[in-house]
Design a protein around this motif. Structure first.
Motif, PDB file in Angstrom:
ATOM      1  N   SER A 121       0.828  -1.206   0.000  1.00  0.00           N
ATOM      2  CA  SER A 121       0.000   0.000   0.000  1.00  0.00           C
ATOM      3  C   SER A 121       0.862   1.256   0.000  1.00  0.00           C
ATOM      4  CB  SER A 121      -0.933   0.003   1.220  1.00  0.00           C
ATOM      5  OG  SER A 121      -1.906  -1.023   1.117  1.00  0.00           O
ATOM      6  N   ILE A 122       1.977   1.214   0.718  1.00  0.00           N
ATOM      7  CA  ILE A 122       2.889   2.354   0.749  1.00  0.00           C
ATOM      8  C   ILE A 122       3.629   2.489  -0.575  1.00  0.00           C
ATOM      9  CG2 ILE A 122       4.983   3.280   1.831  1.00  0.00           C
ATOM     10  CD1 ILE A 122       4.012   2.028   4.458  1.00  0.00           C
ATOM     11  N   ILE A 123       4.141   1.359  -1.079  1.00  0.00           N
ATOM     12  CA  ILE A 123       4.897   1.382  -2.328  1.00  0.00           C
ATOM     13  C   ILE A 123       4.064   1.923  -3.483  1.00  0.00           C
ATOM     14  CG2 ILE A 123       5.954  -0.107  -4.087  1.00  0.00           C
ATOM     15  CD1 ILE A 123       6.888  -1.897  -1.747  1.00  0.00           C
ATOM     16  N   TYR A 124       2.810   1.482  -3.574  1.00  0.00           N
ATOM     17  CA  TYR A 124       1.963   1.884  -4.694  1.00  0.00           C
ATOM     18  C   TYR A 124       1.032   3.048  -4.357  1.00  0.00           C
ATOM     19  CZ  TYR A 124       3.690  -2.310  -6.941  1.00  0.00           C
ATOM     20  OH  TYR A 124       4.513  -3.257  -7.494  1.00  0.00           O
ATOM     21  N   GLN A 125       1.170   3.584  -3.113  1.00  0.00           N
ATOM     22  CA  GLN A 125       0.368   4.744  -2.701  1.00  0.00           C
ATOM     23  C   GLN A 125      -1.121   4.516  -2.937  1.00  0.00           C
ATOM     24  OE1 GLN A 125       1.775   7.981  -1.220  1.00  0.00           O
ATOM     25  NE2 GLN A 125       2.914   6.114  -0.719  1.00  0.00           N
ATOM     26  N   THR A 126      -1.537   3.301  -2.582  1.00  0.00           N
ATOM     27  CA  THR A 126      -2.933   2.902  -2.731  1.00  0.00           C
ATOM     28  C   THR A 126      -3.325   2.060  -1.528  1.00  0.00           C
ATOM     29  OG1 THR A 126      -2.741   2.828  -5.140  1.00  0.00           O
ATOM     30  CG2 THR A 126      -4.596   1.656  -4.169  1.00  0.00           C
ATOM     31  N   ASP A 127      -4.504   2.309  -0.994  1.00  0.00           N
ATOM     32  CA  ASP A 127      -4.985   1.503   0.128  1.00  0.00           C
ATOM     33  C   ASP A 127      -5.496   0.172  -0.400  1.00  0.00           C
ATOM     34  OD1 ASP A 127      -6.049   0.371   2.363  1.00  0.00           O
ATOM     35  OD2 ASP A 127      -7.432   1.999   2.831  1.00  0.00           O
ATOM     36  N   LEU A 128      -4.657  -0.850  -0.318  1.00  0.00           N
ATOM     37  CA  LEU A 128      -5.023  -2.153  -0.854  1.00  0.00           C
ATOM     38  C   LEU A 128      -6.022  -2.893   0.034  1.00  0.00           C
ATOM     39  CD1 LEU A 128      -1.595  -3.402  -2.271  1.00  0.00           C
ATOM     40  CD2 LEU A 128      -3.470  -2.243  -3.437  1.00  0.00           C
ATOM     41  N   GLY A 129      -6.378  -2.291   1.161  1.00  0.00           N
ATOM     42  CA  GLY A 129      -7.399  -2.885   2.019  1.00  0.00           C
ATOM     43  C   GLY A 129      -8.791  -2.392   1.716  1.00  0.00           C
ATOM     44  N   GLU A 130      -8.907  -1.389   0.835  1.00  0.00           N
ATOM     45  CA  GLU A 130     -10.225  -0.896   0.450  1.00  0.00           C
ATOM     46  C   GLU A 130     -10.985  -1.975  -0.326  1.00  0.00           C
ATOM     47  OE1 GLU A 130      -9.954   2.702  -1.740  1.00  0.00           O
ATOM     48  OE2 GLU A 130      -9.706   3.957   0.056  1.00  0.00           O
ATOM     49  N   GLN A 131     -12.295  -1.957  -0.189  1.00  0.00           N
ATOM     50  CA  GLN A 131     -13.103  -3.004  -0.821  1.00  0.00           C
ATOM     51  C   GLN A 131     -12.913  -3.026  -2.326  1.00  0.00           C
ATOM     52  OE1 GLN A 131     -14.935  -5.287   1.011  1.00  0.00           O
ATOM     53  NE2 GLN A 131     -14.875  -6.315  -0.981  1.00  0.00           N
ATOM     54  N   SER A 132     -12.817  -1.853  -2.940  1.00  0.00           N
ATOM     55  CA  SER A 132     -12.645  -1.820  -4.398  1.00  0.00           C
ATOM     56  C   SER A 132     -11.333  -2.476  -4.813  1.00  0.00           C
ATOM     57  CB  SER A 132     -12.693  -0.371  -4.900  1.00  0.00           C
ATOM     58  OG  SER A 132     -11.671   0.412  -4.294  1.00  0.00           O
ATOM     59  N   ALA A 133     -10.272  -2.273  -4.016  1.00  0.00           N
ATOM     60  CA  ALA A 133      -8.976  -2.890  -4.323  1.00  0.00           C
ATOM     61  C   ALA A 133      -9.035  -4.399  -4.119  1.00  0.00           C
ATOM     62  CB  ALA A 133      -7.887  -2.270  -3.440  1.00  0.00           C
ATOM     63  N   LEU A 134      -9.723  -4.834  -3.077  1.00  0.00           N
ATOM     64  CA  LEU A 134      -9.870  -6.267  -2.822  1.00  0.00           C
ATOM     65  C   LEU A 134     -10.661  -6.941  -3.938  1.00  0.00           C
ATOM     66  CD1 LEU A 134     -10.688  -6.126   1.005  1.00  0.00           C
ATOM     67  CD2 LEU A 134      -8.506  -6.738  -0.037  1.00  0.00           C
ATOM     68  N   ASP A 135     -11.728  -6.296  -4.368  1.00  0.00           N
ATOM     69  CA  ASP A 135     -12.547  -6.841  -5.454  1.00  0.00           C
ATOM     70  C   ASP A 135     -11.740  -6.919  -6.750  1.00  0.00           C
ATOM     71  OD1 ASP A 135     -14.664  -7.013  -3.706  1.00  0.00           O
ATOM     72  OD2 ASP A 135     -15.647  -5.177  -4.415  1.00  0.00           O
TER      73      ASP A 135
END
Length: 211
Positions: A181-195
């Motif tokens: 999440s830090i490396i890609y500056q994206t919250d990978l725990g968000e539902q949209s990312a999980l989906d």
């Protein structure tokens, strides 16, 4: 007398269950080395000596927790109704199940991560780790063979490789979620990312197994 024996047996089972649940949470949160029996006793609202009486030491307690974690996942896998799907779609159902199991049971991947750091010494201590995981191997082997007959799964895929791939696609993402999440500056725990990751997992496996 018989009723008393049944009650005593149920009481023991209840106490052991509470201890195992507390131990699972403690080991998952702190790893094997960081976990303390005192903390497990506090979580379980049990006497520390009772834990040693039932499970002897921390190593055997962790072994039992690991065994129960595997057993729970395998039982849920075995209960899946995969026969109603064509084999290739059933394999994608396994991908879906595995991903959602990890999400609902984050302790499972943390326990496995801790055990891998210990070179699987507790898993080696189980009487039959292969038999414990036999159902997972049998399910995928059966689906592959059915897929070959239905001509919707390629014929040169090994069940072991399919199992490892399905597990790895989800495991790596979740165990490394914070750093990624830090490396890609994206919250990978968000539902949209999980989906989105589940979609990618299914596409990868579907493309791989296609004849």
């Amino acid at each position: 007398m018989a009723n008393r024996m049944v009650k005593d047996k149920n009481d023991v089972a209840d106490k052991q269950s509470r201890i195992l649940q507390a131990a699972r949470a403690e080991f998952a949160e702190k790893g094997f080395d960081g976990a303390r029996v005192d903390s497990i006793a506090e979580r379980a609202q049990a006497n520390k000596q009772l834990i040693y009486y039932y499970f002897v030491n921390k190593d055997q307690l962790f072994t039992r927790v690991l065994e129960e974690a595997y057993r729970d996942k395998r039982q849920q896998e075995a209960a899946l109704d995969l026969d109603r799907f064509p084999a290739n779609e059933a394999i994608l159902q396994l991908v879906d199940f595995t991903w959602h199991y990890y999400l609902k049971n984050p302790e499972f991947i943390r326990l496995l991560n801790s055990e891998n750091q210990l070179k699987a010494r507790h898993l080696q201590g189980l009487d039959s780790p292969v038999e414990l995981n036999r159902s997972w191997i049998d399910i995928t082997q059966g689906l592959l063979e059915r897929g070959w007959r239905e001509n919707n799964v390629r014929s040169n895929i090994a069940a072991m490789q399919l199992n490892i791939t399905i597990s790895a696609l989800g495991f790596f993402y979740l165990i490394n979620q914070s750093t990624l999440s830090i490396i890609y500056q994206t919250d990978l725990g968000e539902q949209s990312a999980l989906d989105e990751h589940l979609r990618v997992m299914k596409e990868c496996v579907a493309a791989w197994i296609r004849p």
